[in-house]
Structures are given as C-alpha cells and as structure tokens.
Design an enzyme around this catalytic site. Structure first.
Site, PDB file in Angstrom:
ATOM      1  N   HIS A 145      38.554  41.105  45.150  1.00 37.75           N
ATOM      2  CA  HIS A 145      39.797  41.357  44.411  1.00 37.75           C
ATOM      3  C   HIS A 145      40.556  40.021  44.385  1.00 37.75           C
ATOM      4  CE1 HIS A 145      43.960  42.853  43.931  1.00 37.75           C
ATOM      5  NE2 HIS A 145      43.448  43.989  43.509  1.00 37.75           N
ATOM      6  N   ASP A 222      39.127  41.941  53.953  1.00 39.82           N
ATOM      7  CA  ASP A 222      40.049  42.687  53.101  1.00 39.82           C
ATOM      8  C   ASP A 222      39.641  44.159  53.189  1.00 39.82           C
ATOM      9  OD1 ASP A 222      41.361  43.971  51.087  1.00 39.82           O
ATOM     10  OD2 ASP A 222      40.733  42.600  49.487  1.00 39.82           O
ATOM     11  N   GLN A 225      40.438  48.804  50.621  1.00 40.62           N
ATOM     12  CA  GLN A 225      39.790  50.014  50.095  1.00 40.62           C
ATOM     13  C   GLN A 225      39.079  50.823  51.174  1.00 40.62           C
ATOM     14  OE1 GLN A 225      40.175  51.296  47.198  1.00 40.62           O
ATOM     15  NE2 GLN A 225      41.039  49.601  46.036  1.00 40.62           N
ATOM     16  N   LYS A 248      47.454  52.645  49.910  1.00 41.42           N
ATOM     17  CA  LYS A 248      46.129  53.116  49.468  1.00 41.42           C
ATOM     18  C   LYS A 248      45.566  54.159  50.427  1.00 41.42           C
ATOM     19  CE  LYS A 248      44.981  48.791  47.118  1.00 41.42           C
ATOM     20  NZ  LYS A 248      44.992  49.076  45.699  1.00 41.42           N
ATOM     21  N   CYS A 388      41.712  43.536  38.656  1.00 39.11           N
ATOM     22  CA  CYS A 388      41.996  42.324  39.445  1.00 39.11           C
ATOM     23  C   CYS A 388      40.714  41.747  40.036  1.00 39.11           C
ATOM     24  CB  CYS A 388      43.014  42.590  40.550  1.00 39.11           C
ATOM     25  SG  CYS A 388      44.629  42.966  39.909  1.00 39.11           S
TER      26      CYS A 388
HETATM   27  N1  PLP Z   1      42.056  44.110  47.987  1.00 44.83           N
HETATM   28  C1  PLP Z   1      41.468  45.115  47.338  1.00 44.83           C
HETATM   29  C2  PLP Z   1      40.000  45.327  47.506  1.00 44.83           C
HETATM   30  C3  PLP Z   1      42.220  45.942  46.507  1.00 44.83           C
HETATM   31  O1  PLP Z   1      41.625  46.925  45.848  1.00 44.83           O
HETATM   32  C4  PLP Z   1      43.612  45.684  46.373  1.00 44.83           C
HETATM   33  C5  PLP Z   1      44.441  46.496  45.471  1.00 44.83           C
HETATM   34  O2  PLP Z   1      43.970  47.082  44.533  1.00 44.83           O
HETATM   35  C6  PLP Z   1      44.174  44.639  47.098  1.00 44.83           C
HETATM   36  C7  PLP Z   1      43.372  43.868  47.893  1.00 44.83           C
HETATM   37  C8  PLP Z   1      45.622  44.325  47.012  1.00 44.83           C
HETATM   38  O3  PLP Z   1      46.386  45.353  47.558  1.00 44.83           O
HETATM   39  P1  PLP Z   1      47.977  45.332  47.358  1.00 44.83           P
HETATM   40  O4  PLP Z   1      48.212  45.309  45.883  1.00 44.83           O
HETATM   41  O5  PLP Z   1      48.415  46.598  47.994  1.00 44.83           O
HETATM   42  O6  PLP Z   1      48.479  44.133  48.026  1.00 44.83           O
END
Ligand code: PLP
Length: 431
Positions: A145, A222, A225, A248, A388
């Site tokens: 992402h 990260d 998810q 999430k 993203c």
């Molecule tokens: N990493 C992953 C894999 C995501 O799916 C997302 C959000 O969709 C993020 C990071 C970023 O999360 P946030 O927008 O809550 O900071």
C-alpha cells in the site's frame, strides 16, 4: 426470506438465507445486529457493506464508548491535575495496555499511540533516517500500500538510499526465490505488508523476518489488513516494528499504533515535536520524554482510545480464530461465485486459507468505477480504483480493480447480492 431477498428476487438456484441472526448456519453472519449502520437502507435497499478493507463498520459498544467519553470524561491527557484529566489519561493508557495484550506484547511502552497506520509507518521511516547512510538499502515488496511505500521513497530520496523491491509472482505471491539476492549486507530495513489490501495474499512474515535478521536488517510490518482479522502475535512474527489502524478492526477512525521491540523503538528519532513529547525545554534546546511518549506529540485522539478496547472486546468475545474461519468461508464462497460468473479476472491466491477476507477483480468489458457505481445503485458497497497500490496495479496490467472485502457481519447473502449486482451491471452495459 431476508428483506433483501424480498427487495430483489433471490438468485435462481440459491436457497434464500434463513436469516441474519447471529451465527446463522447458512450465511454465517456474526454479530450483525450489533452494527447499527447495517440496519440502514441505501437507495431504498438494505445496505450490503463489502468495503471493510477500507474501513470496517463500528459496533454499538464502540460508538457508545466514544460518546460516553465525551459525555463523562472529556479532558486533555497527561497534563491536568483534575479528576477528568486523570480519567481521560487512564482511558488513554488503558487502551495502550489493551492493545499490547491483544498483540501479545509484554510491556505497554512498546505501543505508540498515533492517528493511523500511515502515521505509524511515517514514524518508522522518518525515525530511522538518522541511522541510515547514502548507499544503504531498503527492501520493500511489489504489493505495498502507498502508506508503506511512499514514506520509504521519500526517505530514500532524502538520504540517498537505494530502494529495492521483492517482486510479486503471477500467482500474486511474493517471489521468495529472489530474497537471497535482494537482501544484501547494505540492507538496513525490510518493510512489508502482512496481508495485501489488493491481492489478499498473506505473506510469510516470520520467514522473511528470519532472513532479514540474518543480514542484520530491521523489519517493519504493515499489519493494517491483518490485526483483528487473523491471529497476529507480535512476538511470533518476530518483527521489529508493526503498524496498524484501529478503524479497520471495528474500532474508531483517527487512531493507529506503532508496536515495536524496546530496541527498535529506542533507535527511532521523533518525527513530530511539541506538547508532552519532551522532558525539558530551554530557549534553544530540548530533550525527549521516554518511549513511547516522545513519539506522541500534541493532543491525541483520546475519545478513540476510550472506544477502541470495546472493539477488541468484541473480537475476543467471538475469538479472532472464529472471525478468521468466517472470513475464509465468505472468501471461498465469493471466489467460487465470482469465478462461476465467467469473464472476470480474480487477483491473488485462489486458496481462501492463503488470503485475507477480500477479493479484487476486474472485468475487461466493464470499468471498475462503472461497476462500483451500478453496484451502489443496488445497495452494494464495494471499492474501485487502485486501492493506493499503483505499482501493484501496473504489475497486474490494470488501472483499476473492484474490491469486495468482508467483516464479521457479512453473510453469504451479501456475496449473493454482489453477484446479482454484477449481473445487473453487465445487463446495463449489454456485456
Ligand atoms: N496499509 C494497508 C495494507 C492498508 O490497506 C491501508 C489502508 O487501506 C493502510 C496501510 C493505511 O491505513 P490508514 O489509512 O488507516 O493509515
């Protein structure tokens, strides 16, 4: 018949669900009645929410806890001598301990409270800048992402670092065969996602961590998810730093965490300054508070920290293992039904046990945005776009995909509604 079956004709050959009650044998929807938003209609139809990977819906207990904070405890934290300030500080610190326990972290100081996973990943990247030298290497993956890619791009640009990436195979997995070449004695950081938000792939984090540690590299995971959707134990993963967002996993927006080993957190420099992150300040110098407060500049989102434990309570009430089984069941069913439609490309591993609770797909005859809009007209909420993850979409050879993603409240009926919606969209476009 569900109200949805009544509103739309039940799909031919598919037995209508006996109901949306908790644990319904046929649909498996869990705790649905505890999510008030799921009672609302969209365009006159019952809402079918299939966008939990973007943000999950919130149970009543989370909404109530956030409201209760503002009704009964609202004050700023860490800096007041009065009762409300002490209560707010307690709630804020209780959340830290609760998150630590949830992830199997022994010391609450290992949990940094921030506003999002994005903020946590920016802290990881920015905080390590002072330890990196031109020519040092950062290894990311081809399925990140942007939140776990752009901070490393910016860091590499600023510090003259080399950014490498572990490619994605045609089957949507990390090409682990490339790892030995890509991990070098200049690799300082490996940053990877636990679960891809596009492919759904669950990456073998522990294995990658072991390989990275053999090279002396620090590993940033990260987990946006994965936390709340599959069992995540920080110690078992072996990572140095791990980022995720509360929203999430059934918690409030505006809250995220960076969890770390004491050694990794001690290596980070703060990236935001002001407020309670200091120990002493003179007119031209400052020293930092201890970890984790040194990373928590400014007024935090205390109301969200007051509410998030209620979300973790819900997950633990059902157990994350049961939620995982439920998501596997939904993903398997959705994969089967989407494949049976024909003409769709489904991305990522076919085995539902090897993926998180989401499926991205595209129809070469129908733009993902058109599809999402027509699904919305049927009350079905999915996401469309690059999610993203532009480099990954380039790798997949498509500009955009549609993504259906699941939470504990979803049922097989919701998947049926998605399938009917796609049929409807195709009929509108005559494809
Ligand atoms: N990493 C992953 C894999 C995501 O799916 C997302 C959000 O969709 C993020 C990071 C970023 O999360 P946030 O927008 O809550 O900071």
């Amino acid at each position: 018949m569900t109200s949805r079956d009544q509103a739309l004709n039940a799909p031919a050959g598919v037995e209508p669900c006996a109901g949306q009650r908790d644990g319904c044998e046929r649909c498996g929807g869990l705790a649905r009645e505890r999510f008030p938003i799921l009672r609302r209609a969209v365009h006159g139809l019952p809402l079918v929410y299939l966008d939990s990977a973007a943000t999950s819906q919130k149970p009543e207990q989370v909404i109530a806890a956030e409201a209760r904070y503002y009704r009964e405890h609202n004050a700023n934290v860490h800096r007041g001598m009065h009762a409300l300030a002490a209560e707010a500080t307690d709630l804020y610190e209780q959340c830290r301990r609760r998150v630590g326990r949830f992830l199997g972290v022994t010391r609450p100081e290992q949990v940094v409270t921030l506003r999002s996973a994005t903020a946590a990943l920016n802290l990881a990247a920015g905080g390590l800048a002072h330890r990196l030298r031109p020519g040092d290497e950062i290894l990311v993956t081809g399925m990140e992402h942007h939140a776990n890619l752009v901070p490393w791009i910016a860091l590499a640009r600023r510090e003259g670092l080399v950014l490498r990436h572990l490619p994605v195979t045609d089957g949507g997995e990390l090409d682990l065969g490339r790892l030995p070449d890509l991990l070098t004695d200049r690799t300082r950081v490996v940053a990877l996602t636990h679960v891809s938000n596009v492919l759904g792939t669950i990456n073998p984090v522990a294995e990658i961590v072991a390989a990275a540690h053999r090279r002396g590299a620090l590993v940033v995971v990260d987990a946006a998810q994965s936390v709340g959707h599959l069992p995540v134990n920080f110690a078992a993963l072996g990572a140095d730093l791990l980022a995720f967002s509360a929203h999430k996993c059934y918690g409030p927006m505006g809250l995220g965490f960076l969890v770390g080993t004491p050694e990794a957190l001690a290596q980070l420099e703060p990236v935001e300054f002001g407020g309670e992150m200091i120990e002493t300040v003179t007119m031209d110098a400052a020293t930092w508070a201890a970890v984790p407060l040194r990373f928590e500049a400014g007024t935090p989102h205390v109301a969200a920290t007051a509410a998030f434990p209620a979300a973790l309570d819900l997950v633990e009430e059902y157990t994350v293992e049961r939620l995982r089984t439920h998501e596997i069941s939904l993903t398997g069913y959705a994969w089967e039904r989407l494949s049976a439609l024909g003409g769709l490309t489904l991305h990522g591993p076919a085995d539902p046990a090897a993926r998180g609770g989401l499926i991205s797909f595209h129809d070469p005859q129908l733009h993902a945005h058109d599809l999402a809009q027509l699904l919305d007209a049927r009350g079905v909420a999915v996401r469309a776009g690059h999610h993203c993850a532009q480099p990954l979409h380039r790798r997949l050879g498509v500009a955009a995909t549609a993504r259906a993603s699941f939470g504990l409240y979803n049922s097989h009926d919701d998947v049926d509604a998605l399938i009917e919606g796609i049929r409807y969209a195709r009929s509108v476009f005559g494809t």
